[in-house]
Design an enzyme around this catalytic site. Structure first.
Site, mmCIF file in Angstrom:
data_model
loop_
_atom_site.group_PDB
_atom_site.id
_atom_site.type_symbol
_atom_site.label_atom_id
_atom_site.label_comp_id
_atom_site.label_asym_id
_atom_site.label_seq_id
_atom_site.Cartn_x
_atom_site.Cartn_y
_atom_site.Cartn_z
ATOM 1 N N LYS A 52 41.539 28.664 47.235
ATOM 2 C CA LYS A 52 42.445 29.204 46.208
ATOM 3 C C LYS A 52 43.659 28.277 46.054
ATOM 4 C CE LYS A 52 40.893 33.951 47.037
ATOM 5 N NZ LYS A 52 41.095 35.246 47.684
ATOM 6 N N GLN A 96 45.229 38.313 51.678
ATOM 7 C CA GLN A 96 43.793 38.132 51.905
ATOM 8 C C GLN A 96 43.255 39.217 52.842
ATOM 9 O OE1 GLN A 96 41.934 35.928 50.259
ATOM 10 N NE2 GLN A 96 40.032 36.425 51.307
ATOM 11 N N ASP A 119 45.467 40.486 42.533
ATOM 12 C CA ASP A 119 44.155 40.946 43.006
ATOM 13 C C ASP A 119 43.741 42.255 42.321
ATOM 14 O OD1 ASP A 119 42.662 39.450 44.807
ATOM 15 O OD2 ASP A 119 43.980 39.942 46.495
HETATM 16 N N1 GUN Z 1 38.563 39.346 50.691
HETATM 17 C C1 GUN Z 1 37.361 39.238 50.076
HETATM 18 N N2 GUN Z 1 37.509 39.144 48.739
HETATM 19 C C2 GUN Z 1 38.840 39.185 48.510
HETATM 20 C C3 GUN Z 1 39.617 39.127 47.305
HETATM 21 O O1 GUN Z 1 39.120 39.036 46.174
HETATM 22 N N3 GUN Z 1 40.971 39.198 47.482
HETATM 23 C C4 GUN Z 1 41.535 39.322 48.709
HETATM 24 N N4 GUN Z 1 42.856 39.391 48.772
HETATM 25 N N5 GUN Z 1 40.840 39.388 49.823
HETATM 26 C C5 GUN Z 1 39.493 39.307 49.723
#
Ligand code: GUN
Length: 294
Positions: A52, A96, A119
């Site tokens: 990311k 995350q 998110d």
């Molecule tokens: N863990 C797995 N997928 C995601 C996501 O799309 N966002 C976040 N913050 N954590 C994750």
């Protein structure tokens, strides 16, 4: 059979965003700024967050990584969240998941300021999404919708079977596919671990979205001819013959299911890259909404 190439489409989306960022720079405006909070050193999470942050750099976004030790307390993490909420330089951020077991995930997600919640996990955004209001749509379902849209996959009136009811993928996916609009208007069945005779349901499906995390779960005898197959699974399978010590696989027996499918996503290179592209898109939206509040 047509491959739904998430890598190619995500690159197109990133290029489109990069053009917008270059124009912002020319106008002397502030570029979007995404922050990511990572607690601990889970291998998959380190890979995702690294990816990311690298994508931000590539398209000209500012990015900040807040990497905290595994033993960070809930209180300390909440203090970081409050700092990010108050920091005017940050347009959007993510925490995350998964978080270490001693931290209440819901409490942390509830503390994220909804206008910075790129998110789309905060109840305000999730609720707005369910009510067709402007919100942030969780990146993986948003990416799947965009993949269907850009490949002009017909969905109206079709029966979509979603496998898995997670808050991140299955549940929002079932809502989005049933809504009005492009790449939607489906009749949706949401299945999960307590569903009886899942095969009888997948055999009726025009579109199957599998978000289970069980390698080779969806086999050819569970799929009807011409079905659209979306594989959200990303499981690391230990393999000493690989340099990294593992390989990545999805939920779908690709070799055999692809022979029956009309469209199918590969793993890797399908849904995964789309998730990152849509997080960047949400950050771009967050920046616009941030500017309009000033
Ligand atoms: N863990 C797995 N997928 C995601 C996501 O799309 N966002 C976040 N913050 N954590 C994750």
């Amino acid at each position: 059979m047509q491959i739904l190439d998430g890598k190619k489409i995500s690159n197109q989306i990133k290029e489109e965003i990069a053009v917008e960022v270059a124009e912002m720079k020319e106008r002397g405006e502030k570029v979007p700024h995404l922050a990511a909070v990572l607690v601990g050193n889970d291998g998959a999470s380190l890979t995702y967050v690294g990816s990311k942050v690298r994508s931000c750099k590539k398209i000209g976004f500012e990015s900040t990584l807040v990497h905290l030790p595994e033993e960070t307390t809930e209180e300390e993490l909440l203090a970081h969240v409050q700092r990010l909420n108050a920091d005017d330089a940050i347009d959007g951020y993510i925490v995350q998941l998964p978080l270490p077991k001693h931290i209440d995930e819901q409490k942390v997600l509830m503390a994220v300021y909804p206008d910075k919640d790129v998110d789309g996990f905060h109840p305000t955004n999730f609720g707005k999404m369910a009510l067709d209001m402007e919100s942030f749509i969780p990146a993986t379902p948003f990416g799947i919708m965009e993949l269907l849209r850009r490949n002009k996959v017909e969905t109206a009136g079709k029966h979509a079977v979603v496998i898995g009811r997670s808050h991140i993928v299955g549940r929002p996916m079932s809502i989005l596919m049933s809504q009005k609009g492009e790449a939607a208007n489906c009749t949706v069945t949401l299945t999960h671990s307590r569903t009886k005779d899942i095969k009888s349901l997948t055999l009726q499906a025009d579109i199957i979205i599998s978000a289970l995390g069980v390698p080779n779960f969806l086999k050819a005898d569970m799929v009807k001819d011409g079905a659209v197959i979306i594989d959200v699974g990303i499981t690391r399978v230990p393999d000493e013959t690989k340099e990294r010590g593992y390989y990545i696989t999805g939920d779908v027996d690709f070799e055999n299911v692809s022979k029956k499918a009309s469209f199918i996503t590969p793993v890797p290179g399908g849904v995964g890259p789309m998730t990152i592209a849509m997080l960047l898109k949400n950050t771009l939206l967050a920046r616009e909404r941030h500017r309009s509040r000033k």
